[in-house]
Design an enzyme around this catalytic site. Structure first.
Site, PDB file in Angstrom:
ATOM      1  N   GLY A  33       4.276  -4.025  -3.684  1.00 46.48           N
ATOM      2  CA  GLY A  33       3.687  -3.317  -4.817  1.00 46.48           C
ATOM      3  C   GLY A  33       2.332  -2.753  -4.454  1.00 46.48           C
ATOM      4  N   ASN A  34       1.590  -2.289  -5.454  1.00 50.66           N
ATOM      5  CA  ASN A  34       0.251  -1.748  -5.204  1.00 50.66           C
ATOM      6  C   ASN A  34      -0.687  -2.110  -6.350  1.00 50.66           C
ATOM      7  OD1 ASN A  34       0.238   0.545  -7.228  1.00 50.66           O
ATOM      8  ND2 ASN A  34       2.037   1.107  -6.011  1.00 50.66           N
ATOM      9  N   ARG A  35      -1.940  -1.708  -6.218  1.00 49.84           N
ATOM     10  CA  ARG A  35      -2.985  -2.151  -7.146  1.00 49.84           C
ATOM     11  C   ARG A  35      -3.110  -1.313  -8.419  1.00 49.84           C
ATOM     12  NH1 ARG A  35      -6.290  -5.718  -4.429  1.00 49.84           N
ATOM     13  NH2 ARG A  35      -6.296  -5.522  -2.162  1.00 49.84           N
ATOM     14  N   SER A  36      -2.199  -0.409  -8.666  1.00 47.41           N
ATOM     15  CA  SER A  36      -2.330   0.438  -9.849  1.00 47.41           C
ATOM     16  C   SER A  36      -2.307  -0.398 -11.139  1.00 47.41           C
ATOM     17  CB  SER A  36      -1.183   1.452  -9.878  1.00 47.41           C
ATOM     18  OG  SER A  36      -1.222   2.160 -11.095  1.00 47.41           O
TER      19      SER A  36
END
Ligand code: CTP
Ligand code: CA
Length: 225
Positions: A33-36
């Site tokens: 995943g990512n930090r959005s």
């Protein structure tokens, strides 16, 4: 009430906004995943609704509350977000791709939880590129449809954003520097890049204000075509 609704600038316009990060599963319990946080996209969806638009929010992983009174579609993976966007876009006047879309997915997702066997110090994951939603949609859009993308950069902001504007074929790219703030922050500093237009720099401001600026851009662009 009816009269009031008719005077709003985006009344009758159908706007799709994507927000948050997509997640690509590794096995049943893990993902990439990512930090959005989803803050920017959700702020844009809210601002568009306040302007009278019929808004559809397609969201991935977010860490803020979902807006009320807006049609919501959850899309966990990039593939699912692409399908949802492709389903909704033909009926829409504009798409704003604020989602942080995962660029890579697992070549093969494990059916069962991967065990950390004792004799194995490393785990190699083989990744393949996900489809580019913004590029796919921009390439196939009608002349009367507007597509706005983002460029999240840690370096060479304008150079990279210009390249994305050209390669993806979006009408506008909102460039922002993700090394200084952005992820999770309430503020943002952006540059607006449009096809054949001079770069427009905005001062640092609250993401809710940035959202209003993007909705203004939407209004202008949708009514001068
Ligand atoms: N985007 C997309 N589909 C992808 C990747 C990105 O639609 N598979 C969209 C994002 O929503 C954003 C824009 O493309 O509006 C730019 O995303 P960004 O991550 O900044 O650029 P990439 O083209 O993915 O390139 P890189 O991550 O290597 O900088
Ligand atoms: Ca990317």
């Amino acid at each position: 009430e009816q009269n009031l609704r008719e005077t709003l600038p985006l009344t009758g316009k159908k706007i799709i906004v994507t927000a948050g990060g997509t997640r690509e599963p590794i096995d049943p319990v893990r993902f990439i995943g990512n930090r959005s946080s989803g803050k920017m996209g959700i702020a844009i969806a809210r601002a568009a609704k306040r302007a009278g638009a019929d808004v559809c929010l397609i969201y991935g992983s977010i860490s803020v509350a979902l807006p009320k009174g807006i049609r919501l579609i959850h899309a966990e993976t990039t593939e699912k977000m692409l399908s949802a966007v492709q389903e909704e876009f033909p009926k829409a006047d504009a798409l704003i791709m604020a989602a942080a879309v995962a660029d890579w997915r697992l070549k093969k997702v494990a059916d069962q939880k991967i065990k950390k066997s004792m004799d194995q110090a490393n785990l190699d994951l083989s990744l393949v590129k996900t489809p580019d939603i913004l590029k796919t949609v921009s390439k196939n859009k009608r002349k009367d449809q507007l597509v706005i993308g983002f460029a999240a950069e840690t370096n060479d902001l304008l150079k990279n954003a210009q390249r994305k504007l050209k390669e993806k074929g979006a009408d506008y790219i909102i460039a922002n520097n993700v090394s200084t703030d952005s992820f999770g922050s309430d503020e943002d500093k952006i540059f607006i890049l449009g096809q054949g237009k001079p770069v427009f720099e905005l001062p640092r401001m609250k993401k809710t204000k940035v959202a209003d600026k993007i909705v203004n851009l939407l209004q202008k662009s949708l009514f001068i075509r």
